[in-house]
Design a protein around this motif. Structure first.
Motif, PDB file in Angstrom:
ATOM      1  N   ASP A   1       7.087 -72.783  23.215  1.00  0.00           N
ATOM      2  CA  ASP A   1       7.613 -71.695  22.397  1.00  0.00           C
ATOM      3  C   ASP A   1       6.796 -70.429  22.574  1.00  0.00           C
ATOM      4  N   PHE A   2       7.471 -69.337  22.891  1.00  0.00           N
ATOM      5  CA  PHE A   2       6.740 -68.075  23.065  1.00  0.00           C
ATOM      6  C   PHE A   2       7.705 -66.926  22.918  1.00  0.00           C
ATOM      7  N   GLU A   3       7.331 -65.938  22.124  1.00  0.00           N
ATOM      8  CA  GLU A   3       8.198 -64.774  21.940  1.00  0.00           C
ATOM      9  C   GLU A   3       7.325 -63.553  21.671  1.00  0.00           C
ATOM     10  N   TRP A   4       7.521 -62.511  22.471  1.00  0.00           N
ATOM     11  CA  TRP A   4       6.748 -61.282  22.249  1.00  0.00           C
ATOM     12  C   TRP A   4       7.154 -60.639  20.923  1.00  0.00           C
ATOM     13  N   CYS A   5       6.216 -60.043  20.213  1.00  0.00           N
ATOM     14  CA  CYS A   5       6.552 -59.191  19.065  1.00  0.00           C
ATOM     15  C   CYS A   5       6.736 -57.795  19.649  1.00  0.00           C
ATOM     16  N   GLU A   6       7.907 -57.259  19.499  1.00  0.00           N
ATOM     17  CA  GLU A   6       8.205 -55.984  20.171  1.00  0.00           C
ATOM     18  C   GLU A   6       7.851 -54.775  19.317  1.00  0.00           C
ATOM     19  N   ASP A   7       7.681 -54.968  17.994  1.00  0.00           N
ATOM     20  CA  ASP A   7       7.598 -53.810  17.094  1.00  0.00           C
ATOM     21  C   ASP A   7       6.157 -53.416  16.747  1.00  0.00           C
ATOM     22  N   LEU A   8       5.259 -53.526  17.728  1.00  0.00           N
ATOM     23  CA  LEU A   8       3.853 -53.211  17.449  1.00  0.00           C
ATOM     24  C   LEU A   8       3.461 -51.873  18.083  1.00  0.00           C
ATOM     25  N   PRO A   9       2.363 -51.269  17.605  1.00  0.00           N
ATOM     26  CA  PRO A   9       1.908 -50.038  18.266  1.00  0.00           C
ATOM     27  C   PRO A   9       1.554 -50.319  19.731  1.00  0.00           C
ATOM     28  N   GLU A  10       1.583 -49.272  20.523  1.00  0.00           N
ATOM     29  CA  GLU A  10       1.325 -49.427  21.958  1.00  0.00           C
ATOM     30  C   GLU A  10      -0.035 -50.037  22.266  1.00  0.00           C
ATOM     31  N   SER A  11      -0.973 -49.815  21.370  1.00  0.00           N
ATOM     32  CA  SER A  11      -2.330 -50.320  21.624  1.00  0.00           C
ATOM     33  C   SER A  11      -2.437 -51.825  21.375  1.00  0.00           C
ATOM     34  N   CYS A  12      -1.359 -52.445  20.904  1.00  0.00           N
ATOM     35  CA  CYS A  12      -1.430 -53.864  20.524  1.00  0.00           C
ATOM     36  C   CYS A  12      -0.574 -54.744  21.424  1.00  0.00           C
ATOM     37  N   LEU A  13      -1.003 -55.981  21.524  1.00  0.00           N
ATOM     38  CA  LEU A  13      -0.193 -57.038  22.144  1.00  0.00           C
ATOM     39  C   LEU A  13       0.021 -58.077  21.061  1.00  0.00           C
ATOM     40  N   GLY A  14       1.209 -58.596  20.937  1.00  0.00           N
ATOM     41  CA  GLY A  14       1.418 -59.634  19.934  1.00  0.00           C
ATOM     42  C   GLY A  14       2.526 -60.569  20.338  1.00  0.00           C
ATOM     43  N   PHE A  15       2.390 -61.808  19.951  1.00  0.00           N
ATOM     44  CA  PHE A  15       3.441 -62.789  20.248  1.00  0.00           C
ATOM     45  C   PHE A  15       3.441 -63.889  19.202  1.00  0.00           C
ATOM     46  N   ARG A  16       4.594 -64.550  19.127  1.00  0.00           N
ATOM     47  CA  ARG A  16       4.744 -65.665  18.189  1.00  0.00           C
ATOM     48  C   ARG A  16       4.800 -66.960  18.962  1.00  0.00           C
ATOM     49  N   ARG A  17       4.163 -67.999  18.394  1.00  0.00           N
ATOM     50  CA  ARG A  17       4.303 -69.351  18.894  1.00  0.00           C
ATOM     51  C   ARG A  17       4.763 -70.161  17.694  1.00  0.00           C
ATOM     52  N   GLY A  18       6.083 -70.302  17.533  1.00  0.00           N
ATOM     53  CA  GLY A  18       6.567 -70.968  16.331  1.00  0.00           C
ATOM     54  C   GLY A  18       6.083 -70.219  15.105  1.00  0.00           C
ATOM     55  N   LYS A  19       5.350 -70.922  14.236  1.00  0.00           N
ATOM     56  CA  LYS A  19       4.914 -70.291  12.991  1.00  0.00           C
ATOM     57  C   LYS A  19       3.592 -69.536  13.127  1.00  0.00           C
ATOM     58  N   VAL A  20       3.041 -69.527  14.322  1.00  0.00           N
ATOM     59  CA  VAL A  20       1.771 -68.832  14.516  1.00  0.00           C
ATOM     60  C   VAL A  20       2.007 -67.538  15.283  1.00  0.00           C
ATOM     61  N   MET A  21       1.245 -66.528  14.923  1.00  0.00           N
ATOM     62  CA  MET A  21       1.378 -65.248  15.602  1.00  0.00           C
ATOM     63  C   MET A  21      -0.016 -64.782  16.026  1.00  0.00           C
ATOM     64  N   CYS A  22      -0.106 -64.230  17.226  1.00  0.00           N
ATOM     65  CA  CYS A  22      -1.392 -63.707  17.710  1.00  0.00           C
ATOM     66  C   CYS A  22      -1.226 -62.218  17.966  1.00  0.00           C
ATOM     67  N   ILE A  23      -2.107 -61.414  17.411  1.00  0.00           N
ATOM     68  CA  ILE A  23      -2.056 -59.962  17.656  1.00  0.00           C
ATOM     69  C   ILE A  23      -3.436 -59.491  18.108  1.00  0.00           C
ATOM     70  N   VAL A  24      -3.445 -58.711  19.173  1.00  0.00           N
ATOM     71  CA  VAL A  24      -4.707 -58.157  19.676  1.00  0.00           C
ATOM     72  C   VAL A  24      -4.596 -56.642  19.665  1.00  0.00           C
ATOM     73  N   ASN A  25      -5.610 -56.009  19.101  1.00  0.00           N
ATOM     74  CA  ASN A  25      -5.658 -54.541  19.104  1.00  0.00           C
ATOM     75  C   ASN A  25      -6.638 -54.078  20.190  1.00  0.00           C
ATOM     76  N   PHE A  26      -6.110 -53.448  21.242  1.00  0.00           N
ATOM     77  CA  PHE A  26      -6.946 -52.940  22.337  1.00  0.00           C
ATOM     78  C   PHE A  26      -7.351 -51.488  22.119  1.00  0.00           C
ATOM     79  N   GLY A  27      -6.778 -50.852  21.087  1.00  0.00           N
ATOM     80  CA  GLY A  27      -6.953 -49.403  20.929  1.00  0.00           C
ATOM     81  C   GLY A  27      -8.236 -49.047  20.211  1.00  0.00           C
ATOM     82  N   GLN A  28      -8.467 -47.735  20.094  1.00  0.00           N
ATOM     83  CA  GLN A  28      -9.669 -47.209  19.437  1.00  0.00           C
ATOM     84  C   GLN A  28      -9.489 -47.194  17.923  1.00  0.00           C
ATOM     85  N   HIS A  29      -8.221 -47.181  17.479  1.00  0.00           N
ATOM     86  CA  HIS A  29      -7.956 -47.001  16.045  1.00  0.00           C
ATOM     87  C   HIS A  29      -7.600 -48.317  15.369  1.00  0.00           C
ATOM     88  N   GLU A  30      -7.916 -48.365  14.087  1.00  0.00           N
ATOM     89  CA  GLU A  30      -7.587 -49.550  13.298  1.00  0.00           C
ATOM     90  C   GLU A  30      -6.071 -49.655  13.140  1.00  0.00           C
TER      91      GLU A  30
END
Ligand code: GLC
Length: 571
Positions: free
Chosen positions: A500-529
């Protein structure tokens, strides 16, 4: 049915995805020379590995992959094998190896051994016999011996270049001292290439596989897997022309005939109970050519070097992950997620640089590095990898956050990559320094089992003790605790195990995020919170309060699958 003898040691699976453990298993890479030194002679060995099995068990790994431990002059750190059926005495004995495989299996840890089919050591009996025989002899036909080009004995047979830099041919000397034929070595002259068109080369490797599978090895890692077959007409490499044709390919990389070799290996691996696995070192830029090595009739998995070499950048990593998953799906093979290995710069160092991508050609002494930043990113990168579908590889010492040791005195460097680049490339020794287990220089920081009179084979820096396992055990914020906790959650949460894998599309450009079933992983690569999602946090690479800071990864629990997207407070 066991294809070999009755000495088929049990490989006890403990994880819940038992038979298919390799689809999402965690594999820890051990560089035997530098892991742990059981007899205090300054060189890591099998006794040392065996004594540290409880550490690996506690870390929560499913398997270990051991770099070569065979008899070897160590001209290329053991990737120059003189005898596959003998353990180098510096590492122990065959009995020690069998005992390790057995003891590891008792703790639910499988052992994967390294097979180096492209070449052998120049001290291998076959090569010695070839040198002692005449041109055109049977002995020479197992290798690539050739006269000089176009009737000119001084002219190398081809223009092929080595990935260790320099030429790929060395001229032999005849018994009477006169110059003789040339032989091919894609790596160093101490590593002559085998001729895979020779039937004995094939049968010998099949026997070597059975030898280790019969002793309970859970699988093999195949070194330089795409190089073994050469175009027998030995054409020049068209990619080296000034204007290479667009479809130019190297006459020694990824030839179609390779696949029949690994398909025959798969038949052998599948004939064991439990089936053994094949993991390929497949460095190929074309994802379709890469995926052709995988599937139910060839290799089980291969290292994802595309991901490993990418910069710390959301769009780079997004495109690598997307391409990786797309290439693996049609062949029903799991992806692998790899941050480093014994050949490349340690992640905390690489991610602390201006250019965070990896390429051998770019390695230089004295590149400025911010280790605090690199460590923060390496933690986030590990959480990202651990959340992705597929199997996960950890190179020894990355779980301690060890930096590359770039202060090695030049006179101790052993890696042929340094010498063949005439000292331009620092080589790979900086990621192969013996591990620190205790904060005590007397025992080589616990690498050696006793206060040793022998120095470690590669010197450890004075600050090594700060990274010692013993120090990190006491610190719940340490990299070691962080790795253990991430692996525990990955093991316990079912959603991480499937595809199971699905990108979260609605994040700021500085972020990568995806869902694995009920779990979600988000990484912020940007300078801002970035404001936190209004979801329960499972784990994060750094403490988070009400926002995700720069270079932080967070695992959230999504309310439930199928529900409308997560409530997003601010992004
Ligand atoms: C692989 C190994 C590397 C070795 C080379 C030649 O790339 O990972 O360490 O030097 O093959 O065998």
């Amino acid at each position: 049915m066991n294809a070999g003898t009755s000495r088929n040691a049990e490989v006890t699976p403990t994880t819940r995805w038992e038979a298919d453990w390799w689809r999402s298993g965690v594999v820890y890479q051990i560089y035997p020379r530098s892991f742990a030194d059981g007899n205090s002679d300054g060189v890591g060995d099998i006794a040392g590995i065996t004594s540290r099995l409880p550490y690996l068990h506690k870390l929560g790994v499913d398997a270990v992959w051991l770099n070569p431990w065979y008899l070897s002059p160590l001209a290329d750190g053991g990737y120059d094998v003189a005898d596959y059926r003998q353990i180098d005495p510096r590492f122990g004995s065959l009995q020690d190896a069998e005992d390790l495989i057995k003891k590891a299996a008792d703790m639910g840890i499988r052992v994967i051994v390294d097979i180096v089919p492209n070449h052998v050591s120049d001290q291998h009996p076959w090569f010695k016999a070839a040198l002692a025989s005449e041109p055109g002899s049977e002995e020479r036909s197992r290798f690539w011996f050739h006269d000089g080009r176009d009737g000119d004995p001084t002219h190398m047979p081809t223009n092929w270049l080595s990935s260790f830099r320099g030429n790929t041919w060395t001229r032999t000397t005849n018994a009477d001292g006169s110059p003789g034929q040339w032989y091919l070595h894609l790596f160093t002259p101490e590593q002559p290439d085998l001729n895979w068109n020779h039937p004995e080369v094939r049968t010998e490797h099949e026997e070597i596989l059975k030898f280790w599978f019969d002793r309970g090895a859970a699988g093999v890692r195949v070194d330089s897997a795409v190089l073994i077959i050469k175009d027998p007409s030995l054409p020049d490499d068209p990619t080296l022309l000034d204007n290479p044709p667009p479809d130019a390919s190297q006459p020694f990389v990824d030839l179609d005939e390779i696949h029949e070799v690994y398909q025959s290996w798969r038949t052998i691996a599948d004939s064991y109970d439990p089936p053994r696995i094949i993991v390929g070192e497949v460095w190929l830029p074309d994802t379709n050519r890469f995926a052709a090595y995988l599937g139910s009739n060839e290799m089980h998995t291969a290292f994802n070097f595309d991901f490993m070499t990418r910069a710390w950048d959301p769009s780079e990593l997004h495109s690598s992950i997307t391409a990786t998953l797309a290439a693996h799906a049609p062949v029903n093979a799991p992806a692998t997620w790899v941050l480093s290995n014994h050949d490349v710069t340690r992640p905390v160092t690489r991610y602390g640089r201006t250019d965070t991508s990896f390429a051998f050609e770019k390695k230089r002494f004295g590149t400025p590095t911010d280790l605090v930043l690199g460590t923060r990113r390496a933690r986030a990168a590990f959480l990202l990898c651990a959340a992705l579908p597929g199997s996960l590889y950890i190179y020894q010492g990355d779980e301690l956050g060890l930096p590359e040791n770039e202060e090695l005195p030049r006179e101790v460097i052993e890696d042929p990559m340094y010498f063949r680049s005439e000292g331009v490339d620092p080589g790979r020794d900086g990621c192969r320094v013996p591990l620190p287990w205790e904060d005590d220089p007397k025992s080589n920081y616990g690498f050696s089992s006793e206060a040793s009179s022998e120095q470690p084979w590669m010197p450890q820096p004075a600050w090594w003790g700060e990274y010692a396992v013993s120090r990190q055990e006491e610190d719940p914020q340490s990299m070691l605790w962080f790795y253990r906790e991430a692996l525990r959650l990955r093991r316990e949460i079912e959603d991480f195990h499937g595809n199971d894998f699905e990108w979260c599309e609605d994040l700021p450009e500085s972020c990568l995020g995806f869902r694995r079933g009920k779990v979600m992983c988000i990484v912020n690569f940007g300078q801002h919170e970035v404001p936190l999602l209004d979801l329960p946090i499972l784990f994060s690479s750094e403490p988070v309060a009400d926002s995700i800071g720069s270079d932080i990864a967070v695992w959230f629990t999504h309310r439930s699958t199928g529900e409308a997207g997560p409530k997003n407070k601010g992004v």
